[in-house]
Design a protein around this motif. Sequence first.
Motif, PDB file in Angstrom:
ATOM      1  N   ILE A 221      -0.804   3.573  -1.078  1.00  0.00           N
ATOM      2  CA  ILE A 221      -1.814   2.955  -1.935  1.00  0.00           C
ATOM      3  C   ILE A 221      -1.930   3.774  -3.219  1.00  0.00           C
ATOM      4  N   PRO A 222      -1.639   3.201  -4.378  1.00  0.00           N
ATOM      5  CA  PRO A 222      -1.788   3.951  -5.632  1.00  0.00           C
ATOM      6  C   PRO A 222      -3.256   4.163  -5.985  1.00  0.00           C
ATOM      7  N   GLU A 223      -3.494   5.139  -6.840  1.00  0.00           N
ATOM      8  CA  GLU A 223      -4.853   5.473  -7.258  1.00  0.00           C
ATOM      9  C   GLU A 223      -5.096   4.929  -8.660  1.00  0.00           C
ATOM     10  N   PRO A 224      -6.177   4.174  -8.889  1.00  0.00           N
ATOM     11  CA  PRO A 224      -6.460   3.658 -10.232  1.00  0.00           C
ATOM     12  C   PRO A 224      -6.833   4.779 -11.194  1.00  0.00           C
ATOM     13  N   SER A 225      -6.705   4.508 -12.490  1.00  0.00           N
ATOM     14  CA  SER A 225      -6.907   5.537 -13.507  1.00  0.00           C
ATOM     15  C   SER A 225      -8.338   6.076 -13.527  1.00  0.00           C
ATOM     16  N   ASP A 226      -9.334   5.227 -13.229  1.00  0.00           N
ATOM     17  CA  ASP A 226     -10.709   5.726 -13.261  1.00  0.00           C
ATOM     18  C   ASP A 226     -10.952   6.745 -12.157  1.00  0.00           C
ATOM     19  N   GLN A 227     -10.347   6.539 -10.989  1.00  0.00           N
ATOM     20  CA  GLN A 227     -10.486   7.515  -9.915  1.00  0.00           C
ATOM     21  C   GLN A 227      -9.748   8.805 -10.250  1.00  0.00           C
ATOM     22  N   GLN A 228      -8.596   8.669 -10.916  1.00  0.00           N
ATOM     23  CA  GLN A 228      -7.865   9.862 -11.333  1.00  0.00           C
ATOM     24  C   GLN A 228      -8.696  10.694 -12.314  1.00  0.00           C
ATOM     25  N   GLY A 229      -9.328  10.011 -13.293  1.00  0.00           N
ATOM     26  CA  GLY A 229     -10.149  10.716 -14.262  1.00  0.00           C
ATOM     27  C   GLY A 229     -11.357  11.369 -13.619  1.00  0.00           C
ATOM     28  N   HIS A 230     -11.996  10.678 -12.693  1.00  0.00           N
ATOM     29  CA  HIS A 230     -13.169  11.233 -12.012  1.00  0.00           C
ATOM     30  C   HIS A 230     -12.779  12.474 -11.221  1.00  0.00           C
ATOM     31  N   ARG A 231     -11.646  12.424 -10.542  1.00  0.00           N
ATOM     32  CA  ARG A 231     -11.195  13.581  -9.768  1.00  0.00           C
ATOM     33  C   ARG A 231     -10.865  14.759 -10.688  1.00  0.00           C
ATOM     34  N   ALA A 232     -10.215  14.456 -11.826  1.00  0.00           N
ATOM     35  CA  ALA A 232      -9.851  15.526 -12.762  1.00  0.00           C
ATOM     36  C   ALA A 232     -11.094  16.197 -13.347  1.00  0.00           C
ATOM     37  N   GLY A 238     -12.619  18.120  -6.936  1.00  0.00           N
ATOM     38  CA  GLY A 238     -12.153  16.732  -6.901  1.00  0.00           C
ATOM     39  C   GLY A 238     -11.091  16.453  -5.867  1.00  0.00           C
ATOM     40  N   GLY A 239     -10.520  17.525  -5.290  1.00  0.00           N
ATOM     41  CA  GLY A 239      -9.498  17.320  -4.273  1.00  0.00           C
ATOM     42  C   GLY A 239      -8.110  17.203  -4.874  1.00  0.00           C
ATOM     43  N   ARG A 240      -7.140  17.043  -4.001  1.00  0.00           N
ATOM     44  CA  ARG A 240      -5.751  16.967  -4.427  1.00  0.00           C
ATOM     45  C   ARG A 240      -5.438  15.599  -5.038  1.00  0.00           C
ATOM     46  N   PRO A 241      -4.463  15.552  -5.933  1.00  0.00           N
ATOM     47  CA  PRO A 241      -4.016  14.251  -6.445  1.00  0.00           C
ATOM     48  C   PRO A 241      -3.455  13.389  -5.315  1.00  0.00           C
ATOM     49  N   VAL A 242      -3.661  12.100  -5.427  1.00  0.00           N
ATOM     50  CA  VAL A 242      -3.151  11.168  -4.412  1.00  0.00           C
ATOM     51  C   VAL A 242      -1.657  10.999  -4.600  1.00  0.00           C
ATOM     52  N   SER A 243      -0.914  11.098  -3.516  1.00  0.00           N
ATOM     53  CA  SER A 243       0.528  10.867  -3.569  1.00  0.00           C
ATOM     54  C   SER A 243       0.876   9.692  -2.650  1.00  0.00           C
ATOM     55  N   TYR A 244       1.900   8.957  -3.026  1.00  0.00           N
ATOM     56  CA  TYR A 244       2.374   7.851  -2.198  1.00  0.00           C
ATOM     57  C   TYR A 244       3.838   7.601  -2.528  1.00  0.00           C
ATOM     58  N   ASP A 245       4.527   6.920  -1.631  1.00  0.00           N
ATOM     59  CA  ASP A 245       5.953   6.639  -1.800  1.00  0.00           C
ATOM     60  C   ASP A 245       6.114   5.451  -2.745  1.00  0.00           C
ATOM     61  N   VAL A 246       6.535   5.729  -3.965  1.00  0.00           N
ATOM     62  CA  VAL A 246       6.652   4.675  -4.973  1.00  0.00           C
ATOM     63  C   VAL A 246       7.677   3.633  -4.565  1.00  0.00           C
ATOM     64  N   GLU A 247       8.790   4.058  -3.995  1.00  0.00           N
ATOM     65  CA  GLU A 247       9.827   3.112  -3.581  1.00  0.00           C
ATOM     66  C   GLU A 247       9.335   2.232  -2.444  1.00  0.00           C
ATOM     67  N   ASP A 248       8.636   2.853  -1.489  1.00  0.00           N
ATOM     68  CA  ASP A 248       8.127   2.073  -0.361  1.00  0.00           C
ATOM     69  C   ASP A 248       7.078   1.068  -0.826  1.00  0.00           C
ATOM     70  N   TYR A 249       6.317   1.413  -1.845  1.00  0.00           N
ATOM     71  CA  TYR A 249       5.273   0.525  -2.357  1.00  0.00           C
ATOM     72  C   TYR A 249       5.855  -0.799  -2.855  1.00  0.00           C
ATOM     73  N   LYS A 250       7.116  -0.786  -3.265  1.00  0.00           N
ATOM     74  CA  LYS A 250       7.744  -2.020  -3.731  1.00  0.00           C
ATOM     75  C   LYS A 250       7.789  -3.077  -2.619  1.00  0.00           C
ATOM     76  N   GLY A 251       7.727  -2.630  -1.379  1.00  0.00           N
ATOM     77  CA  GLY A 251       7.730  -3.582  -0.267  1.00  0.00           C
ATOM     78  C   GLY A 251       6.438  -4.354  -0.123  1.00  0.00           C
ATOM     79  N   ARG A 252       5.387  -3.970  -0.894  1.00  0.00           N
ATOM     80  CA  ARG A 252       4.106  -4.669  -0.784  1.00  0.00           C
ATOM     81  C   ARG A 252       4.190  -6.107  -1.263  1.00  0.00           C
ATOM     82  N   ASN A 253       5.216  -6.447  -2.030  1.00  0.00           N
ATOM     83  CA  ASN A 253       5.297  -7.806  -2.561  1.00  0.00           C
ATOM     84  C   ASN A 253       5.461  -8.859  -1.474  1.00  0.00           C
ATOM     85  N   VAL A 254       5.755  -8.436  -0.234  1.00  0.00           N
ATOM     86  CA  VAL A 254       5.912  -9.434   0.832  1.00  0.00           C
ATOM     87  C   VAL A 254       4.607 -10.176   1.080  1.00  0.00           C
TER      88      VAL A 254
END
Length: 299
Positions: A221-232, A238-254
């Motif tokens: 699940i990607p993180e929206p820019s407003d949440q990124q700014g709030h964490r920064a 604010g905790g660690r930056p959110v990481s996710y598999d960008v290539e795997d996320y492409k499978g969400r189009n199903v």
Amino acid sequence: MSRTSSLTDAAWARIEPLMPVASRRGGRPFQDHRRVVEGIVWRFRTGSPWRDLPAEFGSWQTAWKRHRRFSGDGTWDRIFAEILADADAAGEIDWAVSVDSTVNRAHQHATNLSRGTQGASSSYKNLREEPPDHAIGRSRGGLSTKIHHLVDGRGRPLVVLVGPGQAGDAPMFPVLMDHLRVARRGPGRPRTRPTRVRGDKAYSSRAIRTHLRERGIVAVIPEPSDQQGHRARRGSRGGRPVSYDVEDYKGRNVVERGFNEDKQWRGLATRYDKLALTYRGGAVLRAITLWLKRLGDTP
């Protein structure tokens, strides 16, 4: 198949043993199940009024009443659960699941019942309970309703819920996960935990990520820019930056492609049903036919 045929013999052979024999214990047995079910499928596929059901399907009142009954007594849900169990036993379910919703316009014929103010998520403590708002709400495009899906890695529905069109997606996520149960053929508990969940930025919340992490499910699940700014702005708090598999996320189009298949049924692309119960029943019936196709029982 003709334009009015809906189910192959193989598909009906899989469904028929799961249909109820009578409306109640000791009651009169149901007649012409196949003809009525094919009439219900035809109605949702074409989006026609119930009264315009072709005569070859029998009385339109019978088709409507039986669909109303099967949506309310859990028949469609039980058939769907059995089809999913067969699919899991055949190794057809990809447990890298995706989640999303689609907004469908509610026709004026569906909106002339009084609506309460209760939210969508509280309406699904019981799947077969009619919500006070009838899952209709006012969004930017007018009165509308949402179909919420949790789908497998190939885009086939695993959980189908409906809610008002203006409601957010994130509050429905735990409800969808709570209703994910696929029985096993043989010993073992029903499977309720996917390997990973793919969702868009609407599902980016600390509560959802914590829920998935505690269950050992990978969040894609990607993180929206407003949440990124709030964490920064919070710095180390604010905790660690959110990481996710960008290539795997492409499978969400199903899940998007799955909604395209859903909307091939015009009675789902536009909501004509007054009751959320019967509209969701049509969506579950569509899910059944999609899985039958996957299992090779429909063309």
